[in-house]
Write a protein that holds these residues in place. Structure first.
Motif, short mmCIF file in Angstrom:
data_model
loop_
_atom_site.label_atom_id
_atom_site.label_comp_id
_atom_site.label_asym_id
_atom_site.label_seq_id
_atom_site.Cartn_x
_atom_site.Cartn_y
_atom_site.Cartn_z
N SER A 1 0.59 -1.30 0.01
CA SER A 1 0.04 0.00 0.03
C SER A 1 0.72 1.36 0.21
O SER A 1 0.35 2.43 -0.35
N ASP A 2 1.91 1.14 0.33
CA ASP A 2 2.84 2.40 0.69
C ASP A 2 3.54 2.76 -0.86
O ASP A 2 3.89 3.77 -1.00
N GLU A 3 3.55 1.98 -1.54
CA GLU A 3 4.14 2.08 -2.98
C GLU A 3 3.21 1.66 -4.11
O GLU A 3 2.51 0.65 -4.08
N PRO A 4 3.11 2.52 -4.98
CA PRO A 4 1.88 2.29 -6.00
C PRO A 4 2.43 1.19 -6.97
O PRO A 4 3.84 1.00 -7.37
N LEU A 5 1.50 0.46 -7.74
CA LEU A 5 1.81 -0.60 -8.66
C LEU A 5 2.03 0.39 -9.96
O LEU A 5 1.28 1.27 -9.86
N ILE A 6 2.96 0.00 -10.86
CA ILE A 6 3.19 0.74 -12.06
C ILE A 6 2.82 -0.03 -13.02
O ILE A 6 3.23 -1.35 -13.26
N LEU A 7 1.95 0.39 -14.01
CA LEU A 7 1.12 -0.28 -15.02
C LEU A 7 1.66 0.59 -16.60
O LEU A 7 1.18 1.78 -16.29
N TYR A 8 2.12 -0.16 -17.40
CA TYR A 8 2.08 0.29 -18.49
C TYR A 8 0.93 -0.14 -19.47
O TYR A 8 0.68 -1.57 -19.68
N CYS A 9 0.32 0.60 -20.08
CA CYS A 9 -1.11 0.45 -20.40
C CYS A 9 -1.39 0.91 -21.99
O CYS A 9 -0.79 2.09 -22.20
N ALA A 10 -1.77 -0.12 -22.80
CA ALA A 10 -1.98 0.53 -24.20
C ALA A 10 -3.03 1.66 -24.23
O ALA A 10 -4.16 1.60 -23.38
N ALA A 11 -2.84 2.79 -24.82
CA ALA A 11 -3.76 4.08 -24.96
C ALA A 11 -5.42 3.54 -24.86
O ALA A 11 -6.16 4.29 -24.65
N GLY A 12 -5.29 2.56 -26.12
CA GLY A 12 -6.75 2.33 -26.32
C GLY A 12 -7.42 1.73 -25.36
O GLY A 12 -8.81 1.54 -25.43
#
Length: 213
Positions: A34-45
Protein backbone atom coordinates in the motif's frame (compact mmCIF):
# COMPACT_ATOMS: atom_id res chain seq x y z
CA UNK A 1 -10.74 -5.11 -41.09
CA UNK A 2 -11.39 -8.64 -39.99
CA UNK A 3 -9.11 -11.56 -40.73
CA UNK A 4 -10.15 -14.55 -38.64
CA UNK A 5 -6.92 -16.50 -38.17
CA UNK A 6 -4.89 -13.32 -37.81
CA UNK A 7 -7.16 -11.91 -35.12
CA UNK A 8 -7.14 -15.12 -33.12
CA UNK A 9 -3.44 -15.68 -33.56
CA UNK A 10 -1.99 -12.23 -33.04
CA UNK A 11 -4.43 -9.59 -31.88
CA UNK A 12 -4.97 -10.55 -28.27
CA UNK A 13 -5.79 -7.59 -26.08
CA UNK A 14 -4.45 -8.10 -22.62
CA UNK A 15 -1.83 -10.86 -22.66
CA UNK A 16 -0.61 -9.18 -19.57
CA UNK A 17 0.39 -9.20 -15.97
CA UNK A 18 -2.65 -7.18 -15.00
CA UNK A 19 -3.93 -10.28 -13.24
CA UNK A 20 -1.53 -9.20 -10.55
CA UNK A 21 -4.20 -6.77 -9.42
CA UNK A 22 -6.53 -9.62 -8.63
CA UNK A 23 -3.73 -11.53 -6.93
CA UNK A 24 -3.22 -8.63 -4.56
CA UNK A 25 -6.73 -8.95 -3.16
CA UNK A 26 -5.24 -10.78 -0.22
CA UNK A 27 -5.34 -8.30 2.64
CA UNK A 28 -1.82 -8.98 3.88
CA UNK A 29 -0.26 -8.47 0.46
CA UNK A 30 -2.34 -5.35 -0.18
CA UNK A 31 -1.16 -3.86 3.09
CA UNK A 32 2.42 -4.72 2.25
CA UNK A 33 2.21 -2.89 -1.09
CA UNK A 34 0.00 0.00 0.00
CA UNK A 35 2.90 2.42 0.57
CA UNK A 36 4.15 2.03 -3.00
CA UNK A 37 1.97 2.27 -6.12
CA UNK A 38 1.85 -0.49 -8.65
CA UNK A 39 3.26 0.68 -11.98
CA UNK A 40 1.17 -0.25 -15.02
CA UNK A 41 2.18 0.29 -18.64
CA UNK A 42 -1.13 0.37 -20.52
CA UNK A 43 -2.00 0.54 -24.22
CA UNK A 44 -3.71 3.88 -24.86
CA UNK A 45 -6.78 2.29 -26.43
CA UNK A 46 -7.61 0.63 -23.11
CA UNK A 47 -7.51 3.86 -21.11
CA UNK A 48 -11.22 4.23 -20.28
CA UNK A 49 -11.92 0.70 -18.97
CA UNK A 50 -8.53 0.45 -17.25
CA UNK A 51 -9.02 3.80 -15.50
CA UNK A 52 -12.29 2.48 -14.08
CA UNK A 53 -10.64 -0.74 -12.90
CA UNK A 54 -7.75 1.15 -11.32
CA UNK A 55 -10.11 3.43 -9.40
CA UNK A 56 -12.21 0.54 -8.14
CA UNK A 57 -9.12 -1.40 -7.10
CA UNK A 58 -7.68 1.55 -5.21
CA UNK A 59 -11.00 2.15 -3.45
CA UNK A 60 -11.42 -1.48 -2.43
CA UNK A 61 -7.87 -2.46 -1.49
CA UNK A 62 -6.08 0.80 -0.76
CA UNK A 63 -3.38 0.13 -3.33
CA UNK A 64 -2.60 2.96 -5.73
CA UNK A 65 -1.80 2.21 -9.37
CA UNK A 66 0.39 4.56 -11.41
CA UNK A 67 -0.60 4.19 -15.06
CA UNK A 68 1.54 5.12 -18.05
CA UNK A 69 -0.53 5.21 -21.25
CA UNK A 70 0.88 5.04 -24.76
CA UNK A 71 1.32 2.90 -27.84
CA UNK A 72 2.15 -0.73 -27.05
CA UNK A 73 5.48 -0.52 -28.87
CA UNK A 74 6.42 2.76 -27.23
CA UNK A 75 5.56 1.35 -23.81
CA UNK A 76 7.68 -1.73 -24.40
CA UNK A 77 10.64 0.50 -25.29
CA UNK A 78 10.06 2.55 -22.13
CA UNK A 79 9.77 -0.60 -20.04
CA UNK A 80 13.00 -1.94 -21.51
CA UNK A 81 14.87 1.27 -20.65
CA UNK A 82 13.34 1.80 -17.21
CA UNK A 83 13.68 -1.83 -16.12
CA UNK A 84 10.97 -1.20 -13.57
CA UNK A 85 7.25 -1.80 -13.42
CA UNK A 86 4.66 -4.32 -12.30
CA UNK A 87 2.11 -4.73 -15.08
CA UNK A 88 2.11 -4.41 -18.88
CA UNK A 89 -1.15 -4.31 -20.82
CA UNK A 90 -0.46 -4.44 -24.55
CA UNK A 91 -3.07 -4.43 -27.30
CA UNK A 92 -1.35 -7.17 -29.30
CA UNK A 93 0.21 -10.46 -28.27
CA UNK A 94 3.25 -9.66 -30.42
CA UNK A 95 4.54 -7.18 -27.86
CA UNK A 96 4.10 -9.62 -25.01
CA UNK A 97 6.17 -12.17 -26.93
CA UNK A 98 8.88 -9.54 -27.43
CA UNK A 99 8.77 -8.64 -23.73
CA UNK A 100 9.14 -12.31 -22.85
CA UNK A 101 12.14 -12.65 -25.17
CA UNK A 102 13.71 -9.70 -23.36
CA UNK A 103 13.01 -11.32 -19.97
CA UNK A 104 10.77 -8.41 -18.99
CA UNK A 105 7.73 -10.47 -17.98
CA UNK A 106 7.26 -13.53 -15.78
CA UNK A 107 3.67 -14.43 -16.65
CA UNK A 108 1.01 -13.52 -19.20
CA UNK A 109 -2.77 -13.90 -19.06
CA UNK A 110 -5.26 -13.13 -21.89
CA UNK A 111 -8.07 -10.74 -20.96
CA UNK A 112 -10.02 -9.93 -24.14
CA UNK A 113 -10.14 -10.09 -27.94
CA UNK A 114 -10.11 -7.01 -30.17
CA UNK A 115 -10.15 -6.52 -33.92
CA UNK A 116 -9.06 -3.71 -36.25
CA UNK A 117 -11.93 -1.95 -38.03
CA UNK A 118 -12.39 1.02 -40.35
CA UNK A 119 -13.73 3.89 -38.24
CA UNK A 120 -15.65 6.80 -39.79
CA UNK A 121 -17.58 9.81 -38.48
CA UNK A 122 -21.15 9.04 -37.36
CA UNK A 123 -23.41 8.50 -40.34
CA UNK A 124 -20.47 7.58 -42.61
CA UNK A 125 -20.74 10.74 -44.77
CA UNK A 126 -18.22 9.48 -47.35
CA UNK A 127 -20.09 6.15 -47.67
CA UNK A 128 -16.98 4.08 -46.98
CA UNK A 129 -17.66 0.36 -47.09
CA UNK A 130 -14.35 -1.40 -47.67
CA UNK A 131 -10.57 -1.04 -47.68
CA UNK A 132 -10.70 -0.15 -51.36
CA UNK A 133 -12.55 3.06 -50.46
CA UNK A 134 -9.48 4.23 -48.52
CA UNK A 135 -7.76 4.67 -51.88
CA UNK A 136 -10.31 7.22 -53.11
CA UNK A 137 -8.95 10.71 -53.73
CA UNK A 138 -11.78 12.29 -51.70
CA UNK A 139 -11.00 10.26 -48.56
CA UNK A 140 -8.45 11.48 -46.00
CA UNK A 141 -7.01 8.49 -44.10
CA UNK A 142 -5.38 8.18 -40.68
CA UNK A 143 -3.29 5.18 -39.62
CA UNK A 144 -1.22 4.44 -36.53
CA UNK A 145 2.56 4.17 -36.59
CA UNK A 146 3.39 0.44 -36.92
CA UNK A 147 6.49 0.92 -34.79
CA UNK A 148 4.65 2.60 -31.93
CA UNK A 149 1.07 1.31 -31.74
CA UNK A 150 -0.31 -2.22 -31.84
CA UNK A 151 -3.14 -1.27 -34.16
CA UNK A 152 -0.57 0.18 -36.56
CA UNK A 153 1.37 -3.08 -36.62
CA UNK A 154 -1.83 -5.08 -37.08
CA UNK A 155 -2.91 -2.79 -39.92
CA UNK A 156 0.40 -3.13 -41.73
CA UNK A 157 0.42 -6.94 -41.44
CA UNK A 158 -3.13 -7.29 -42.72
CA UNK A 159 -2.60 -4.86 -45.61
CA UNK A 160 0.73 -6.42 -46.55
CA UNK A 161 -0.97 -9.80 -46.76
CA UNK A 162 -3.57 -8.24 -49.06
CA UNK A 163 -0.98 -6.39 -51.16
CA UNK A 164 -2.50 -3.02 -50.21
CA UNK A 165 -0.03 -1.60 -47.68
CA UNK A 166 2.05 0.53 -50.02
CA UNK A 167 -0.97 2.03 -51.74
CA UNK A 168 -2.96 2.88 -48.61
CA UNK A 169 -0.03 3.92 -46.41
CA UNK A 170 1.12 6.21 -49.20
CA UNK A 171 -2.04 8.25 -48.75
CA UNK A 172 -1.40 8.90 -45.06
CA UNK A 173 0.07 12.33 -44.32
CA UNK A 174 1.00 11.64 -40.70
CA UNK A 175 1.12 8.32 -38.84
CA UNK A 176 -0.35 8.67 -35.36
CA UNK A 177 1.41 7.40 -32.20
CA UNK A 178 -1.72 5.88 -30.61
CA UNK A 179 -5.10 4.55 -31.65
CA UNK A 180 -6.77 7.29 -29.58
CA UNK A 181 -5.16 9.95 -31.76
CA UNK A 182 -6.87 8.47 -34.81
CA UNK A 183 -10.24 8.32 -33.06
CA UNK A 184 -9.89 11.94 -31.95
CA UNK A 185 -8.99 13.09 -35.47
CA UNK A 186 -12.14 11.38 -36.74
CA UNK A 187 -14.15 12.94 -33.94
CA UNK A 188 -13.17 16.48 -34.90
CA UNK A 189 -13.49 15.76 -38.63
CA UNK A 190 -9.87 16.25 -39.66
CA UNK A 191 -9.88 12.87 -41.45
CA UNK A 192 -12.58 10.76 -43.10
CA UNK A 193 -11.50 7.27 -42.10
CA UNK A 194 -8.97 5.46 -39.97
CA UNK A 195 -8.14 1.99 -38.71
CA UNK A 196 -8.74 1.56 -34.98
CA UNK A 197 -9.65 -1.26 -32.61
CA UNK A 198 -13.36 -2.06 -32.48
CA UNK A 199 -13.27 -1.63 -28.71
CA UNK A 200 -11.92 1.90 -29.11
CA UNK A 201 -14.44 2.91 -31.77
CA UNK A 202 -17.23 1.71 -29.48
CA UNK A 203 -16.10 4.24 -26.85
CA UNK A 204 -16.77 7.16 -29.22
CA UNK A 205 -20.48 7.93 -29.83
CA UNK A 206 -19.37 10.29 -32.63
CA UNK A 207 -18.03 7.35 -34.67
CA UNK A 208 -19.30 4.40 -36.66
CA UNK A 209 -17.14 1.51 -37.82
CA UNK A 210 -17.05 -1.04 -40.61
CA UNK A 211 -15.83 -4.62 -40.34
CA UNK A 212 -14.24 -5.07 -43.74
CA UNK A 213 -13.03 -8.50 -44.92
Amino acid sequence: MNSGKYVVGSIVAGIVLIAGLAALKNGQRAAQWSDEPLILYCAAGMKNPVAAVVKQYADEYGVAVQVNYGGSGTLLSNLRVAQTGDLYLAADETYIEKARELNLVDESIPLAWIEPVIAVPRGNPKKIGSLADLLREDVQVALANPDAAAVGLATRLVLENMGMWEAISGRVKVFKPTVNDIANDLKIGSVDAGVVWDAVAAQYPELDFIRSP
